[in-house]
Design a protein around this motif. Structure first.
Motif, PDB file in Angstrom:
ATOM      1  N   ASN A   1      44.840  32.542  45.645  1.00 10.00           N
ATOM      2  CA  ASN A   1      44.128  32.442  44.573  1.00 10.00           C
ATOM      3  C   ASN A   1      43.547  31.123  43.853  1.00 10.00           C
ATOM      4  O   ASN A   1      44.022  30.229  44.347  1.00 10.00           O
ATOM      5  CB  ASN A   1      45.093  33.122  43.429  1.00 10.00           C
ATOM      6  CG  ASN A   1      45.359  34.577  43.725  1.00 10.00           C
ATOM      7  OD1 ASN A   1      44.673  35.505  43.823  1.00 10.00           O
ATOM      8  ND2 ASN A   1      46.910  34.920  43.895  1.00 10.00           N
ATOM      9  N   ILE A   2      42.711  31.590  42.904  1.00  8.20           N
ATOM     10  CA  ILE A   2      41.848  30.104  42.363  1.00  8.20           C
ATOM     11  C   ILE A   2      43.068  29.716  41.375  1.00  8.20           C
ATOM     12  O   ILE A   2      43.218  28.300  41.461  1.00  8.20           O
ATOM     13  CB  ILE A   2      40.952  30.928  41.263  1.00  8.20           C
ATOM     14  CG1 ILE A   2      39.701  31.442  42.273  1.00  8.20           C
ATOM     15  CG2 ILE A   2      40.393  29.732  40.396  1.00  8.20           C
ATOM     16  CD1 ILE A   2      39.257  30.343  42.673  1.00  8.20           C
ATOM     17  N   LEU A   3      43.974  30.311  40.988  1.00  5.59           N
ATOM     18  CA  LEU A   3      45.199  29.802  40.107  1.00  5.59           C
ATOM     19  C   LEU A   3      46.409  30.086  40.773  1.00  5.59           C
ATOM     20  O   LEU A   3      46.620  31.332  41.449  1.00  5.59           O
ATOM     21  CB  LEU A   3      45.325  29.998  38.733  1.00  5.59           C
ATOM     22  CG  LEU A   3      44.295  29.902  37.713  1.00  5.59           C
ATOM     23  CD1 LEU A   3      44.779  30.331  36.282  1.00  5.59           C
ATOM     24  CD2 LEU A   3      43.972  28.580  37.694  1.00  5.59           C
ATOM     25  N   LYS A   4      47.314  29.209  40.855  1.00  3.60           N
ATOM     26  CA  LYS A   4      48.726  29.573  41.511  1.00  3.60           C
ATOM     27  C   LYS A   4      49.744  30.024  40.536  1.00  3.60           C
ATOM     28  O   LYS A   4      50.793  30.039  41.145  1.00  3.60           O
ATOM     29  CB  LYS A   4      49.279  27.967  42.286  1.00  3.60           C
ATOM     30  CG  LYS A   4      48.190  27.394  43.011  1.00  3.60           C
ATOM     31  CD  LYS A   4      47.822  28.151  44.237  1.00  3.60           C
ATOM     32  CE  LYS A   4      46.970  27.219  45.178  1.00  3.60           C
ATOM     33  NZ  LYS A   4      45.978  28.277  45.884  1.00  3.60           N
TER      34      LYS A   4
ATOM     35  N   LEU B   1      37.468  37.601  46.306  1.00  2.48           N
ATOM     36  CA  LEU B   1      37.684  38.950  46.241  1.00  2.48           C
ATOM     37  C   LEU B   1      37.320  39.050  44.358  1.00  2.48           C
ATOM     38  O   LEU B   1      38.314  38.724  43.888  1.00  2.48           O
ATOM     39  CB  LEU B   1      39.213  39.235  46.592  1.00  2.48           C
ATOM     40  CG  LEU B   1      39.567  39.240  47.925  1.00  2.48           C
ATOM     41  CD1 LEU B   1      41.069  39.195  48.110  1.00  2.48           C
ATOM     42  CD2 LEU B   1      38.969  40.387  48.402  1.00  2.48           C
ATOM     43  N   GLY B   2      36.217  39.390  44.161  1.00  2.00           N
ATOM     44  CA  GLY B   2      35.918  39.652  42.760  1.00  2.00           C
ATOM     45  C   GLY B   2      35.234  38.614  42.039  1.00  2.00           C
ATOM     46  O   GLY B   2      34.851  37.421  42.842  1.00  2.00           O
ATOM     47  N   ARG B   3      35.188  38.773  40.959  1.00  2.00           N
ATOM     48  CA  ARG B   3      34.326  37.833  39.848  1.00  2.00           C
ATOM     49  C   ARG B   3      34.718  36.265  39.793  1.00  2.00           C
ATOM     50  O   ARG B   3      34.032  35.339  39.920  1.00  2.00           O
ATOM     51  CB  ARG B   3      34.133  38.339  38.605  1.00  2.00           C
ATOM     52  CG  ARG B   3      33.623  37.585  37.489  1.00  2.00           C
ATOM     53  CD  ARG B   3      33.395  38.492  36.171  1.00  2.00           C
ATOM     54  NE  ARG B   3      34.597  38.775  35.515  1.00  2.00           N
ATOM     55  CZ  ARG B   3      35.582  38.028  35.029  1.00  2.00           C
ATOM     56  NH1 ARG B   3      35.372  36.836  34.707  1.00  2.00           N
ATOM     57  NH2 ARG B   3      36.713  38.655  34.730  1.00  2.00           N
ATOM     58  N   VAL B   4      36.181  36.254  39.730  1.00  2.00           N
ATOM     59  CA  VAL B   4      36.582  34.846  39.253  1.00  2.00           C
ATOM     60  C   VAL B   4      36.556  33.814  40.437  1.00  2.00           C
ATOM     61  O   VAL B   4      35.906  32.771  40.199  1.00  2.00           O
ATOM     62  CB  VAL B   4      38.063  35.145  38.666  1.00  2.00           C
ATOM     63  CG1 VAL B   4      38.555  33.859  38.580  1.00  2.00           C
ATOM     64  CG2 VAL B   4      38.079  35.586  37.369  1.00  2.00           C
ATOM     65  N   PRO B   5      37.010  34.411  41.694  1.00  2.00           N
ATOM     66  CA  PRO B   5      36.667  33.541  42.793  1.00  2.00           C
ATOM     67  C   PRO B   5      35.658  33.418  43.182  1.00  2.00           C
ATOM     68  O   PRO B   5      35.020  32.058  43.547  1.00  2.00           O
ATOM     69  CB  PRO B   5      37.571  34.075  43.965  1.00  2.00           C
ATOM     70  CG  PRO B   5      37.832  35.507  43.496  1.00  2.00           C
ATOM     71  CD  PRO B   5      37.839  35.593  41.908  1.00  2.00           C
TER      72      PRO B   5
ATOM     73  N   VAL C   1      40.421  34.956  48.989  1.00  2.00           N
ATOM     74  CA  VAL C   1      40.523  34.215  47.632  1.00  2.00           C
ATOM     75  C   VAL C   1      40.449  35.026  46.556  1.00  2.00           C
ATOM     76  O   VAL C   1      39.370  35.617  46.291  1.00  2.00           O
ATOM     77  CB  VAL C   1      39.594  32.911  47.493  1.00  2.00           C
ATOM     78  CG1 VAL C   1      40.215  32.263  46.284  1.00  2.00           C
ATOM     79  CG2 VAL C   1      39.786  32.007  48.542  1.00  2.00           C
ATOM     80  N   GLY C   2      41.584  35.251  45.642  1.00  2.00           N
ATOM     81  CA  GLY C   2      41.638  36.182  44.601  1.00  2.00           C
ATOM     82  C   GLY C   2      41.542  35.306  43.233  1.00  2.00           C
ATOM     83  O   GLY C   2      41.204  34.146  43.401  1.00  2.00           O
ATOM     84  N   GLU C   3      41.949  36.112  42.195  1.00  2.00           N
ATOM     85  CA  GLU C   3      42.149  35.307  41.069  1.00  2.00           C
ATOM     86  C   GLU C   3      43.126  34.516  40.523  1.00  2.00           C
ATOM     87  O   GLU C   3      43.059  33.190  40.470  1.00  2.00           O
ATOM     88  CB  GLU C   3      41.527  36.494  39.824  1.00  2.00           C
ATOM     89  CG  GLU C   3      41.489  36.081  38.457  1.00  2.00           C
ATOM     90  CD  GLU C   3      41.069  37.023  37.520  1.00  2.00           C
ATOM     91  OE1 GLU C   3      40.572  38.074  38.004  1.00  2.00           O
ATOM     92  OE2 GLU C   3      41.390  37.127  36.240  1.00  2.00           O
ATOM     93  N   ALA C   4      44.283  35.281  40.367  1.00  2.00           N
ATOM     94  CA  ALA C   4      45.504  34.464  39.910  1.00  2.00           C
ATOM     95  C   ALA C   4      46.444  35.412  39.755  1.00  2.00           C
ATOM     96  O   ALA C   4      46.236  36.887  40.003  1.00  2.00           O
ATOM     97  CB  ALA C   4      45.302  34.192  38.441  1.00  2.00           C
ATOM     98  N   PRO C   5      47.881  34.913  39.943  1.00  3.99           N
ATOM     99  CA  PRO C   5      48.878  35.873  40.296  1.00  3.99           C
ATOM    100  C   PRO C   5      49.057  36.858  38.778  1.00  3.99           C
ATOM    101  O   PRO C   5      48.804  36.458  37.878  1.00  3.99           O
ATOM    102  CB  PRO C   5      50.184  35.013  40.081  1.00  3.99           C
ATOM    103  CG  PRO C   5      49.697  33.740  40.455  1.00  3.99           C
ATOM    104  CD  PRO C   5      48.156  33.842  40.012  1.00  3.99           C
ATOM    105  N   GLY C   6      49.429  38.152  38.910  1.00  2.43           N
ATOM    106  CA  GLY C   6      49.698  39.030  37.959  1.00  2.43           C
ATOM    107  C   GLY C   6      51.338  38.911  37.857  1.00  2.43           C
ATOM    108  O   GLY C   6      52.001  38.241  38.347  1.00  2.43           O
ATOM    109  N   ALA C   7      51.664  39.760  36.780  1.00  2.00           N
ATOM    110  CA  ALA C   7      53.074  40.100  36.764  1.00  2.00           C
ATOM    111  C   ALA C   7      54.143  40.487  37.888  1.00  2.00           C
ATOM    112  O   ALA C   7      54.827  39.764  38.137  1.00  2.00           O
ATOM    113  CB  ALA C   7      53.646  41.194  35.900  1.00  2.00           C
ATOM    114  N   GLU C   8      53.477  41.233  38.753  1.00  2.00           N
ATOM    115  CA  GLU C   8      54.382  41.510  39.847  1.00  2.00           C
ATOM    116  C   GLU C   8      54.216  40.186  40.917  1.00  2.00           C
ATOM    117  O   GLU C   8      55.336  39.964  41.447  1.00  2.00           O
ATOM    118  CB  GLU C   8      54.093  42.869  40.705  1.00  2.00           C
ATOM    119  CG  GLU C   8      54.614  43.446  41.775  1.00  2.00           C
ATOM    120  CD  GLU C   8      56.140  43.617  41.505  1.00  2.00           C
ATOM    121  OE1 GLU C   8      56.244  43.847  40.074  1.00  2.00           O
ATOM    122  OE2 GLU C   8      56.954  43.891  42.003  1.00  2.00           O
TER     123      GLU C   8
END
Ligand code: SF4
Length: 248
Positions: free
Chosen positions: A143-146, A182-186, A101-108
């Motif tokens: 991700n936390i956000l879709k 994976l990281g702080r946000v999740p 689980v990651g944070e949220a989508p980036g631009a790519e």
């Protein structure tokens, strides 16, 4: 044994030192972390211990597609729904034993509709490869956000809350044996804490009865390659959780 170029590249990316991998293979234990990654690393063999088969039925294709469609049509977060190109549901096997689980989508990711693409995604793929895992067939990545937050800002609490239902339904359907945050946000969202990632690592948490391991975000590892050895320890910890889940 002669190392394949692919294996060398994967482990060079992961910063896994040669002596640590050999030690792990010879003793069957996790080696002590290196002070910093060394050159010319070698991959440990993919996990071959029991249990191998996941005794869980995959979600029905109809239900999974219905959830995917529901996400694609969601406008709960007005700002995100207006600015996204598309929702990013996740990628992988809906019956996987591992959920990342990651944070949220980036631009790519927003452009391609898939999480963890680009350089951070390549590093994640290499981390998976070092475990003998493939993003399409062995794990699920969400991700936390879709939806992509504008300018890659952090998810707002109300957005994370709005989207949590989708992630929880994915978790319920997948029934993974281990979750890797994976990281702080999740980590903060799933564990309901604001404790720094560095202090959440090194132990096994739980989310909805499923073991959860916190590690660094691959983008952070690109900026701080000395942390790759620690991330490898985290993945070995997660691998040790397979078969230990007691879902609600
Ligand atoms: S982030 Fe999640 S809850 Fe918000 S609009 Fe996108 S899909 Fe809906």
């Amino acid at each position: 044994m002669e190392l394949s170029q692919r294996k060398r590249r994967i482990l060079a990316d992961m910063g896994i030192p040669l002596w640590r991998a050999r030690h792990a293979r010879e003793t069957g234990t996790s080696p002590e972390p290196a002070a910093e990654p060394m050159a010319d690393p070698v991959a440990p063999e993919p996990h071959t211990g029991e249990p191998v088969a996941k005794p869980v039925v995959a979600p029905s294709a109809t239900d999974w597609q219905a959830l995917r469609d529901e996400v694609a049509a969601c406008t709960a977060c007005g700002e995100l729904a207006a600015s996204r190109r598309q929702t990013v549901f996740g990628v992988g096997d809906p019956a996987a034993r591992w959920l990342f689980v990651g944070e949220a989508p980036g631009a790519e990711e927003d452009r391609r509709g898939e999480p963890f693409v680009g350089r951070a995604g390549q590093l994640l793929d290499n981390m998976l490869g070092a475990l003998g895992l493939d993003r399409q067939t062995d794990v699920f990545i969400a991700n936390i956000l879709k939806c992509r937050p504008p300018n890659n800002r952090d998810p707002k609490p109300d957005e994370a809350l709005a989207c949590r239902g989708f992630l929880d339904r994915q978790i319920e359907a997948i029934a993974p044996e281990v979750i890797v945050a994976l990281g702080r946000v999740p980590a903060h969202n799933l564990l309901g804490t604001d404790t720094p990632v560095g202090r959440l690592r090194g132990r096994t948490h739980e989310y909805r009865g499923i073991p959860l391991v916190v590690t660094w975000h691959p983008a952070y590892l690109l900026r701080s390659p000395r942390e790759k050895a620690g991330a490898w320890e985290d993945l070995l910890r997660a691998r040790d959780c397979l078969g230990a889940a007691t879902p609600e």
